[in-house]
Scaffold this motif. Structure first.
Motif, short mmCIF file in Angstrom:
data_model
loop_
_atom_site.label_atom_id
_atom_site.label_comp_id
_atom_site.label_asym_id
_atom_site.label_seq_id
_atom_site.Cartn_x
_atom_site.Cartn_y
_atom_site.Cartn_z
N ILE A 148 -20.26 77.29 53.14
CA ILE A 148 -18.80 77.48 53.18
C ILE A 148 -18.24 77.01 54.52
CG2 ILE A 148 -16.97 79.21 53.21
CD1 ILE A 148 -18.56 80.76 51.11
N VAL A 175 -11.96 78.04 49.55
CA VAL A 175 -12.88 78.67 48.59
C VAL A 175 -12.08 79.20 47.41
CG1 VAL A 175 -14.59 80.49 48.24
CG2 VAL A 175 -14.48 79.29 50.43
N GLN A 179 -22.92 81.31 53.19
CA GLN A 179 -21.93 81.34 54.26
C GLN A 179 -21.98 80.06 55.10
OE1 GLN A 179 -22.82 84.95 56.35
NE2 GLN A 179 -22.31 86.25 54.60
N VAL A 217 -22.82 76.23 44.16
CA VAL A 217 -21.57 75.95 44.84
C VAL A 217 -21.14 74.55 44.41
CG1 VAL A 217 -22.79 75.17 46.91
CG2 VAL A 217 -20.37 75.76 47.05
N GLU A 267 -15.51 74.12 55.03
CA GLU A 267 -14.22 74.51 55.58
C GLU A 267 -13.82 73.60 56.74
OE1 GLU A 267 -13.75 79.32 54.67
OE2 GLU A 267 -14.71 78.64 56.52
#
Length: 346
Positions: free
Chosen positions: A115, A125, A112, A215, A119
């Motif tokens: 991300i 995503v 998280q 990722v 972002e």
């Protein structure tokens, strides 16, 4: 007759009912149509006319007394049964028991956070299948037919061509398959990250696992250069590990990027002085990166003469181990509560 009525009063008053069987015996003796009180009503015929009224009143009182006791016993047994089914009564005067809440898994916390960082740089995503074909996992990414990653020791194959299937079906070895599917579906500009689970046929140890998380990131647009890649990863490292963390790029080779580079950061444990974790070098590898190979763009229907892009990939387990100084990869999958509770409040 009146003496018999008084005896029954005393008997009913001292009768004990603790179970359903005892309640049924009480009903049969005193309340039912064949009970002793009913028999006394039938024997009224033998009572002289002048005494019959008074005796009848006494019998009615006895009957009502027996019915009240029967109803009272019935209600008491029902309440006891309900309390037993609901469990022990709650003592509201006792101090409350703390509510033991759970905690997020450290890999979820790191995922998280990654991300959120990307972002803020404009990345969204994307997600894709974990069961994949050879084309999306290898072919479209410029893996040659004889590349070692295609062999059984690295990849979990579900169906092989030689076993009757027209195409190879496998568990994805990286999330790059999502990049290919994204470039096939959408036109540039593209700016996405692809977190997810991946699988490799490796022996499980403190530094390796057959299931782990990656990722990857992709940015495709006009005039995208290597400087954009460096700026993006510099920002990520500073946000994830702190402003004092150093970063370096080392030339490398990947089939799907050219030029390619591996990303190292200064060891967070020894602060660059050298330890067992960084093998006395002061640096720890965290990711691979590079400019998307023009052939990969062409494989996805994107004109490499008009668009360029960069891609990168990193292991979430590796980032988590460095961030929280975890030395054994197996701890992430053993579900040891003692380990997981260390991450409460993060």
């Amino acid at each position: 007759m009146l003496e018999k009525v008084k005896e029954l009063y005393r008997e009913i008053e001292h009768y004990t009912v603790d179970t359903k069987d005892q309640l049924e015996q009480f009903r049969l003796r005193f309340v039912s149509r064949k009970g002793i009180i009913t028999e006394l009503f039938e024997s009224l015929k033998a009572i002289p006319q002048e005494d019959r009224r008074a005796v009848g009143q006494e019998l009615n009182g006895l009957k009502n007394f027996a019915l009240e006791r029967f109803q009272s016993y019935t209600q008491l047994l029902e309440e006891q049964a309900s309390a037993s089914a609901a469990g022990p009564a709650v003592d509201l005067t006792l101090p409350s028991t703390p509510n033991l809440t759970g905690t997020q898994h450290p890999l979820s916390i790191t995922r998280q956070r990654i991300i959120r960082i990307f972002e803020r740089m404009g990345f969204n995503v994307a997600d894709g299948p974990e069961i994949e074909t050879d084309w999306y996992n290898f072919g479209a990414l410029n893996f040659p037919d004889n590349h070692p990653a295609r062999e059984m020791q690295d990849t979990f194959f579900i169906e092989k061509k030689s076993e009757g299937s027209e195409i190879d079906i496998l568990l994805r070895t990286h999330t790059s398959n999502v990049q290919i599917r994204l470039m096939e579906r959408q036109k540039p500009p593209l700016r996405s990250i692809m977190p997810g689970r991946v699988y490799r046929n490796e022996a499980i140890s403190a530094r390796a696992h057959c299931l782990f998380h990656q990722v990857e990131g992709l940015y495709v647009d006009r005039n995208v250069g290597f400087k954009d890649l460096k700026d993006t990863l510099y920002y990520f490292v500073k946000e994830m590990f702190g402003k004092d963390t150093k970063i370096r790029f080392r030339p490398s080779y990947f089939p799907f990027t050219e030029p390619s580079a591996e990303i190292d950061i200064s060891c967070l444990i020894c602060k660059g002085e050298g330890c067992n974790v960084c093998k006395q070098t002061g640096w720890v590898e965290i990711a691979g990166s590079g400019m998307v190979d023009p052939q990969v763009l062409a494989n996805c229907g994107i004109d490499p003469d008009e668009f360029t892009g960069f891609a990168f990939g990193m292991g979430i387990e590796r980032i988590t181990m460095l961030k929280y100084q975890v030395r054994d990869l197996r701890l992430f999958t053993e579900n040891d509560v003692r380990f997981l509770r260390q991450f409460e409040g993060l």
